[in-house]
Design an enzyme around this catalytic site. Structure first.
Site, PDB file in Angstrom:
ATOM      1  N   GLY A 148       0.820  -1.203   0.000  1.00 56.49           N
ATOM      2  CA  GLY A 148       0.000   0.000   0.000  1.00 56.49           C
ATOM      3  C   GLY A 148       0.850   1.248   0.000  1.00 56.49           C
ATOM      4  O   GLY A 148       2.066   1.199   0.208  1.00 56.49           O
ATOM      5  N   HIS A 149       0.192   2.357  -0.238  1.00 57.95           N
ATOM      6  CA  HIS A 149       0.813   3.673  -0.145  1.00 57.95           C
ATOM      7  C   HIS A 149      -0.127   4.610   0.602  1.00 57.95           C
ATOM      8  O   HIS A 149      -1.255   4.239   0.945  1.00 57.95           O
ATOM      9  CB  HIS A 149       1.140   4.222  -1.536  1.00 57.95           C
ATOM     10  CG  HIS A 149       2.431   3.718  -2.094  1.00 57.95           C
ATOM     11  ND1 HIS A 149       3.653   3.976  -1.498  1.00 57.95           N
ATOM     12  CD2 HIS A 149       2.697   2.967  -3.198  1.00 57.95           C
ATOM     13  CE1 HIS A 149       4.611   3.400  -2.201  1.00 57.95           C
ATOM     14  NE2 HIS A 149       4.065   2.782  -3.237  1.00 57.95           N
ATOM     15  N   ASP A 150       0.345   5.804   0.825  1.00 60.36           N
ATOM     16  CA  ASP A 150      -0.366   6.782   1.646  1.00 60.36           C
ATOM     17  C   ASP A 150      -1.852   6.871   1.292  1.00 60.36           C
ATOM     18  O   ASP A 150      -2.718   6.831   2.174  1.00 60.36           O
ATOM     19  CB  ASP A 150       0.313   8.150   1.475  1.00 60.36           C
ATOM     20  CG  ASP A 150      -0.199   9.193   2.440  1.00 60.36           C
ATOM     21  OD1 ASP A 150       0.360   9.303   3.538  1.00 60.36           O
ATOM     22  OD2 ASP A 150      -1.167   9.899   2.092  1.00 60.36           O
ATOM     23  N   ASP A 179       1.943   8.557   5.792  1.00 61.49           N
ATOM     24  CA  ASP A 179       3.379   8.271   5.853  1.00 61.49           C
ATOM     25  C   ASP A 179       4.064   9.039   6.985  1.00 61.49           C
ATOM     26  O   ASP A 179       4.839   8.461   7.761  1.00 61.49           O
ATOM     27  CB  ASP A 179       4.049   8.655   4.534  1.00 61.49           C
ATOM     28  CG  ASP A 179       3.739   7.683   3.411  1.00 61.49           C
ATOM     29  OD1 ASP A 179       3.105   6.640   3.679  1.00 61.49           O
ATOM     30  OD2 ASP A 179       4.131   7.954   2.263  1.00 61.49           O
TER      31      ASP A 179
END
Length: 417
Positions: A148-150, A179
């Site tokens: 996943g990412h922010d 993050d």
């Protein structure tokens, strides 16, 4: 771990091994380094921290430390290159752990365990070690193994759904909330809390930081409202009081830009209304966008320039400020006075590199965001190994085997490639 990145601030003497890369972990260790901790980046023998190869670049600096993005997150640190997939490389890490206080990592849960250097193994070498793992969804739970990412984290915890105008699409923030706010800052607090407890018990512990959890905690008041509303009415973007739902607390377009009105308390709203000669609007403070009163406030703001509203704010204490573009903010009197832009000398650069400063201001033992430059990839490998007790012949053998590597030669890759 001695050398240029050794600090003299409030965390002087704290030894941190940072195995993380990109943003959340490095921002956490940046705060620790700026406050005096000795932070050693433990990077792989390939590209190292991917952000090293991300533009824009600083001319004249060794290639692996040229990225302005890398320098923004990795000043005051040192770098060693270690192949943790090799037995000899893992032994190097174990030896470094024996004399360290903190190990920070941001791999997916279980990666270091599979390599044989997870927390249970590391604490055999150093029972006092504080081990902090930053991940998207935590070390347990149904999503622990997902990438996943922010934006994914904010999408799953409800924050993204609440950001934007009513009836419009969700709006992504310009800063990485999960993050930095949910990951890096929570990790720094968790590390310092574990270190404080260690003073009493003499034992370290594992700190489990989920960026999704951390960013969800930013919704403390909003979630309390949702969880405890007897009617169970769902909250929607553009309708929350502090994110667009009140005409007294919104950005407004003016004749040549934008301003922000934060007149939440009645005294500030009254000051604004009286200042513009519209006392009839005082009783309509808590109406929402789309109302007749909101349209009137929009019309009033649109009739004056940003400079005129700045002059108005100086005369009327009403929580009114200009909405600055980034380049304006970075060059503002406020940012200069608070020393939030600093100049960092980087070897080889014709001019100092300008970066954001340290937001934590201590009166007696201040941090130093410009103590040392960002490290070249593997630039401290030999010195760190020597300090850890390896002889010259042993260091040479480690390099020959590929278990460690010294300074990188030339470009290693592309962050986005």
């Amino acid at each position: 771990m001695t050398g240029a990145a050794q600090g003299a601030g409030p965390l002087a003497g704290l030894r941190v091994l940072d195995l993380s890369r990109l943003l959340p972990g490095p921002f956490c260790s940046l705060l620790l380094a700026d406050l005096g901790a000795e932070v050693l980046k433990v990077e792989d023998t390939g590209m190292g921290d991917y952000v090293r190869w991300s533009p824009p670049y600083v001319e004249g600096v060794e290639e692996s430390a040229r990225s302005a993005l890398f320098l923004a997150l990795n000043r005051n640190k040192r770098s060693i290159r270690v192949d943790l997939k090799s037995e000899a490389g893992r032994e190097v890490l174990l030896r470094l752990v024996r004399d360290s206080d903190v190990l920070l990592e941001s791999f997916r849960p279980g990666v270091l365990d599979r390599l044989g250097v997870g927390y249970d193994r590391l604490r055999q070498e150093n029972p006092a070690l504080v081990y902090c793992a930053i991940s998207g969804y935590g070390q347990d739970g149904p999503y622990r193994d997902r990438a996943g990412h922010d934006m994914n984290y904010l999408g799953l915890n409800g924050l993204l759904a609440l950001t934007g105008e009513a009836g419009g699409p969700p709006v992504q923030a310009s800063a990485q909330i999960a993050d930095v706010g949910g990951g890096a800052l929570m990790a720094a607090v968790g590390i310092l809390a574990a270190l404080r407890e260690r003073e009493r018990s003499g034992e370290g512990q594992a700190v489990d930081i989920s960026m999704t959890d951390g960013a969800l905690s930013w919704l403390a008041m909003v979630a309390a409202q949702q969880l405890n509303d007897p009617a169970g009415a769902p909250l929607r973007r553009g309708r929350l009081p502090l994110s667009g739902g009140l005409l007294c607390y919104r950005p407004y377009a003016c004749a040549d830009g934008w301003v922000t009105l934060g007149a939440l308390e009645p005294k500030f709203w009254q000051a604004w209304c009286r200042g513009v000669g519209r006392e009839d609007l005082i009783e309509r403070q808590f109406e929402g966008p789309g109302s007749d009163a909101h349209a009137e406030v929009e019309r009033i703001f649109a009739a004056r320039t940003r400079a005129e509203w700045e002059a108005f704010a100086a005369a009327h204490d009403c929580c009114l400020e200009p909405l600055l573009e980034l380049e304006e903010a970075l060059d503002s009197e406020l940012v200069r006075a608070r020393e939030m832009v600093v100049a960092l000398d980087q070897p080889g650069a014709a001019e100092p590199v300008r970066l954001l400063g340290l937001p934590i201001k201590l009166s007696r033992t201040p941090g130093d965001p410009a103590r040392a430059p960002g490290p070249a990839l593997g630039g401290d490998t030999d010195a760190v190994l020597a300090t850890a007790g390896y002889s010259e012949s042993e260091i040479a053998a480690l390099k020959e085997s590929g278990a460690v590597a010294g300074p990188a030669a030339g470009r290693q890759g592309s962050f986005l490639g």
